[in-house]
Design an enzyme around this catalytic site. Sequence first.
Site: not given
Length: 535
Positions: A15, A187
């Site tokens: 991420d 997302e």
Amino acid sequence: MTTIQNPILKGFNPDPSILRVEDDYYIATSTFEWFPGVQIHHSRDLVHWELIGHPLDERRLLDMRGNPNSGGIWAPCLSYHEGVFYLIYTDVKSLAGAFKDTPNYLTTATDIRGPWSDPVYLNSSGFDPSLFHDDDGRKWLVNLIWDHRKNRNPFHGIVLQEYSETEGKLIGPKEVIFKGTELGCTEGPHIYKRNGWYYLMTAEGGTGYEHAVTVARSRSLNGPYEVDPGNPILTSHGDLSLPLQKAGHGSLVETQNGEWYLVHLCSRPLPGLQQSPLGRETAIQKCEWTEDGWIRPVNGQRPQLEVQAPDLHAAPVSIPVDCDHFDEPSLSAAYSTLREPADASWLSLTERPGYLRLYGRQSLNSHFSQSLIAKRIQHFSFEAETAVEFEPEHFQQMAGLICYYNSKNYYYLRISRDEQLGKTLNVLIGDNGAYDEALSEELSVEDWDQCFLKVRIEGDEVQFLASQDRESWMKVGGPLQFGHLSDEYATRHTDGFFTDWGFTGAFVGLCVQDLSGEKKAADFDYFICRSTEEF
């Protein structure tokens, strides 16, 4: 031509959120249940990267006691405006089943190395928050909204709300600005502004083998957003022969010279297996803008192992040492602990100078008080070694060398005590919650004052060894499967709901347990962690 070798951040660094401040580049990555929270790597050339610390390094900033496996810090976002660093993060408190408890916070600092401010609570509507600083000085939070309702899309959409710095809270209306594409699982939002366009970059397809980076744009911050006709701009989906899989969750940066790069998560599965024990890592791709204003990786939609480096001066960094003799008064930044900081109640580097002393606490099942320090495993050919002095008084006291994925999946070469054999060795196995032992009969080491313990990893094989003199080594148990310490192996679902998630990666560490509560201590003389790959 200088090239960048991917992954740039090896071993459980997912991420990525990249940021440039003048000539310095920073990447923040997720740490989940591992403490301290958020890894920050630094570079000046995008080629060489160095771990410089963790912003969430105090209990006032992060308290994860009781957090589930793969809970904790998800998808941090690092940004900068007018001399201040902003870090947004989620501390996931629950995630199994229909519901997610996802409080989001903001902390700031004028120096990337801290100190960081007391956290400001933002919301709990979903995860993957990101802060956008607009040209007019206003600040906007975007995050995924999670929908727990039956027969609904749980990835409800990307929500936008203004953040008031003077009031220290979100203000004004909330508006869903993007519902995603047909890939689903929308997302990881980030907003960028260029030539009058607002670009919304999202992660889609789920953070597995269908993962992807997608882009949409609008002339207005709150939309409507037009989807890039070339989506997904980056993905590994559909080609399991690619060495970098799961490519997705991207973040953009522009160099001082006007070159553009995209960092993204990826994984390197074991050959022939869809298991990635090194976890989700960070890679980088060089990009360019098309004439009609869309961003594209220059080497196409598929992630590349080698990428052209930017036109910047080379800036090599120091290579971490392989062996830690525990001569410093505190642990190096390379170590992580589970859910809470290392403190004097269970860890000391000064009580016996030159040794790490760990006091035994709760079991490997615990989500509260584990006496364990560990480093990320970053290579498929790897070994770790330590020397332990430990005199257990009964079978509830244990110490040794562990390969750990989570509280349900681990391999643990431990010293303990048997009523008949005295001090013994065995390998404890956690296999998705099922407990086993590698040896049916404990190996007696009653006359060993010091136990030398080693683990060797080669591909999918994990082999533990032990020695009394560090010269003659013997195997303890047979080879175990490295792939069992992976996201893919740890993820389980029942009746349509995920009951266990896997989002982290394999660690190697030192630990002590005392299930009696007597806090028996073990002393570790050194800890070696090194790649054995041939270059």
